[in-house]
Design a protein around this motif. Sequence first.
Motif, PDB file in Angstrom:
ATOM      1  N   PRO A 166     -15.491  -3.588  20.804  1.00 28.77           N
ATOM      2  CA  PRO A 166     -15.806  -2.201  21.180  1.00 28.77           C
ATOM      3  C   PRO A 166     -14.734  -1.186  20.799  1.00 28.77           C
ATOM      4  O   PRO A 166     -15.036   0.003  20.654  1.00 28.77           O
ATOM      5  CB  PRO A 166     -15.967  -2.282  22.704  1.00 28.77           C
ATOM      6  N   ASP A 167     -13.477  -1.637  20.642  1.00 32.53           N
ATOM      7  CA  ASP A 167     -12.400  -0.683  20.354  1.00 32.53           C
ATOM      8  C   ASP A 167     -12.085  -0.567  18.863  1.00 32.53           C
ATOM      9  O   ASP A 167     -11.117   0.079  18.483  1.00 32.53           O
ATOM     10  CB  ASP A 167     -11.135  -1.078  21.112  1.00 32.53           C
ATOM     11  N   ASP A 168     -12.899  -1.176  17.998  1.00 25.14           N
ATOM     12  CA  ASP A 168     -12.649  -1.110  16.551  1.00 25.14           C
ATOM     13  C   ASP A 168     -13.387   0.085  15.950  1.00 25.14           C
ATOM     14  O   ASP A 168     -14.560  -0.001  15.579  1.00 25.14           O
ATOM     15  CB  ASP A 168     -13.103  -2.409  15.878  1.00 25.14           C
ATOM     16  N   ALA A 169     -12.672   1.200  15.866  1.00 26.91           N
ATOM     17  CA  ALA A 169     -13.271   2.427  15.322  1.00 26.91           C
ATOM     18  C   ALA A 169     -12.956   2.611  13.847  1.00 26.91           C
ATOM     19  O   ALA A 169     -13.079   3.717  13.313  1.00 26.91           O
ATOM     20  CB  ALA A 169     -12.780   3.632  16.115  1.00 26.91           C
ATOM     21  N   SER A 170     -12.582   1.527  13.172  1.00 16.06           N
ATOM     22  CA  SER A 170     -12.264   1.623  11.749  1.00 16.06           C
ATOM     23  C   SER A 170     -13.543   1.783  10.928  1.00 16.06           C
ATOM     24  O   SER A 170     -14.638   1.465  11.394  1.00 16.06           O
ATOM     25  CB  SER A 170     -11.508   0.366  11.300  1.00 16.06           C
ATOM     26  N   PRO A 171     -13.426   2.283   9.667  1.00 16.46           N
ATOM     27  CA  PRO A 171     -14.624   2.484   8.830  1.00 16.46           C
ATOM     28  C   PRO A 171     -15.364   1.181   8.561  1.00 16.46           C
ATOM     29  O   PRO A 171     -14.739   0.130   8.371  1.00 16.46           O
ATOM     30  CB  PRO A 171     -14.057   3.075   7.534  1.00 16.46           C
ATOM     31  N   LEU A 172     -16.671   1.249   8.539  1.00 20.22           N
ATOM     32  CA  LEU A 172     -17.469   0.069   8.197  1.00 20.22           C
ATOM     33  C   LEU A 172     -17.357  -0.227   6.710  1.00 20.22           C
ATOM     34  O   LEU A 172     -17.009  -1.339   6.306  1.00 20.22           O
ATOM     35  CB  LEU A 172     -18.932   0.301   8.582  1.00 20.22           C
ATOM     36  N   LEU A 173     -17.645   0.747   5.876  1.00 20.59           N
ATOM     37  CA  LEU A 173     -17.585   0.589   4.421  1.00 20.59           C
ATOM     38  C   LEU A 173     -16.237   1.093   3.927  1.00 20.59           C
ATOM     39  O   LEU A 173     -15.811   2.186   4.295  1.00 20.59           O
ATOM     40  CB  LEU A 173     -18.726   1.351   3.758  1.00 20.59           C
ATOM     41  N   ARG A 174     -15.590   0.306   3.054  1.00 17.24           N
ATOM     42  CA  ARG A 174     -14.209   0.612   2.698  1.00 17.24           C
ATOM     43  C   ARG A 174     -13.975   0.562   1.197  1.00 17.24           C
ATOM     44  O   ARG A 174     -14.719  -0.083   0.460  1.00 17.24           O
ATOM     45  CB  ARG A 174     -13.268  -0.363   3.408  1.00 17.24           C
ATOM     46  N   THR A 175     -12.914   1.231   0.800  1.00 16.58           N
ATOM     47  CA  THR A 175     -12.506   1.220  -0.600  1.00 16.58           C
ATOM     48  C   THR A 175     -11.866  -0.124  -0.913  1.00 16.58           C
ATOM     49  O   THR A 175     -11.773  -1.017  -0.063  1.00 16.58           O
ATOM     50  CB  THR A 175     -11.516   2.358  -0.877  1.00 16.58           C
ATOM     51  N   GLY A 207     -11.947   4.511   4.372  1.00 15.31           N
ATOM     52  CA  GLY A 207     -13.397   4.601   4.350  1.00 15.31           C
ATOM     53  C   GLY A 207     -13.935   4.960   2.979  1.00 15.31           C
ATOM     54  O   GLY A 207     -13.263   5.623   2.182  1.00 15.31           O
ATOM     55  N   LEU A 208     -15.155   4.525   2.693  1.00 15.99           N
ATOM     56  CA  LEU A 208     -15.808   4.800   1.421  1.00 15.99           C
ATOM     57  C   LEU A 208     -16.506   6.149   1.518  1.00 15.99           C
ATOM     58  O   LEU A 208     -17.378   6.358   2.367  1.00 15.99           O
ATOM     59  CB  LEU A 208     -16.824   3.698   1.115  1.00 15.99           C
ATOM     60  N   GLY A 209     -16.106   7.095   0.680  1.00 18.54           N
ATOM     61  CA  GLY A 209     -16.672   8.443   0.714  1.00 18.54           C
ATOM     62  C   GLY A 209     -18.138   8.467   0.308  1.00 18.54           C
ATOM     63  O   GLY A 209     -18.644   7.545  -0.349  1.00 18.54           O
ATOM     64  N   GLU A 210     -18.797   9.544   0.692  1.00 13.16           N
ATOM     65  CA  GLU A 210     -20.233   9.664   0.437  1.00 13.16           C
ATOM     66  C   GLU A 210     -20.557   9.638  -1.043  1.00 13.16           C
ATOM     67  O   GLU A 210     -21.501   8.968  -1.475  1.00 13.16           O
ATOM     68  CB  GLU A 210     -20.725  10.969   1.078  1.00 13.16           C
TER      69      GLU A 210
END
Length: 405
Positions: free
Chosen positions: A276-285, A291-294
């Motif tokens: 629950p405390d992992d607020a890191s990006p799902l999709l990554r570079t 995080g992987l940009g749009e």
Amino acid sequence: MDRETRQAAPDEVLSVTSTARERLPEAAGQRQGLHITAGSDAEAVAQWLDEYRASPRTRRAYRREAQRLLLWLVEQGRGLDELRREDLDRFEAFLADPRPVERWIGPVRPRQDPRWRPFRGPLSPASRRQSLVILQGMFAWLVEAGWVRHNPFRLMRDKRRRLDNRRGGIERYLERPLWDWLWDWLNRPGEEDASPRRCYELTRRRLVFGFAYLLAPRVSEMSAARMNDFQRREGRWWWSVVGKGDKVARIPVPPDMMALLAEWRRTLGLAAEPPPDDASPLLRTLDGSRGLGENRLYRLVRDGFRESAEALEREAGYTAQAEVGRLRRATPHWLRHTALTHQAQAGVELRYLAATARHSRLDTTARYLHAEDEEWHRQQARHGLWGEGERAVLADDRDGGHEPL
């Protein structure tokens, strides 16, 4: 819109060269029935665009079309209120062939770059139609605001054909056999000597396509997703998402999605289930942290479609020409359409389908229901040039040995 954005917006709308500057409308300050505070066409358009601040992608698309019209009018020394019905045909012709090329067409560059141009190339008929749809809506708003006196788009005789943006059904999706082939292709193992980077990319791509197909997100929602957006409640997994218009929703997560997520997290060196405390990006570079940009995500999906089209063409050649063409045309949003269409075909009830799609109107979701088309086609097939017995024999002859993709 805050003060800085409000001041910057008119220049944003008109920045192409130092000479492309909009003049103030005549007697703008003396207009009767004016319901907005604006001193130029650009400022009025900026206020219209501000209505879409909760949908950044929509706002960018609308700004692009408004900008093209404003710059075209500037070339003629005219303003929005001077646009007439006869001008619309000339403007559409301009969209199909922007000239002079050196002034209007150029590669992608930052807007502040003096080499920036408003077109990448001539617009296709579908893109021209979409531009007119957007501008019709803009003029309707400007009429209500009192900034212009009339909406010339309403005078177009073929308005229903050209400017009605509604469609009877969704067509930009992958039919089930093609999706099945694509998913099989995405799951093929990499080369025996594949580098760690290549293995990482293949796993990420599989997650992206699977995520898009199983939960029907928009690209912006995928890019913004965090690990702890996936939450377990009472033994079931849910995906929390903030969508268009800042609407918050919870979507049931099927087991296949959790399997993909576990595979991806193990690739990142993490436990299979997100805490629950992992607020890191799902999709990554490629560094595994940012995080992987749009925009990068959009290109990743398009590249996946392009590579799969090339693979299918090598394997099936001419027999899969239509399918290869669909893969080459496909965009990330096709995956959302594909997800919702296949759910509808699998028998998911309309109310649940609408909740997954996060549509505010059921008639929007109903566009994904193809059952009526299928039944109509089946019954129409009863009418033919041969009797039923002869048709059955011919059908067997035609279909013999053929395996669909």
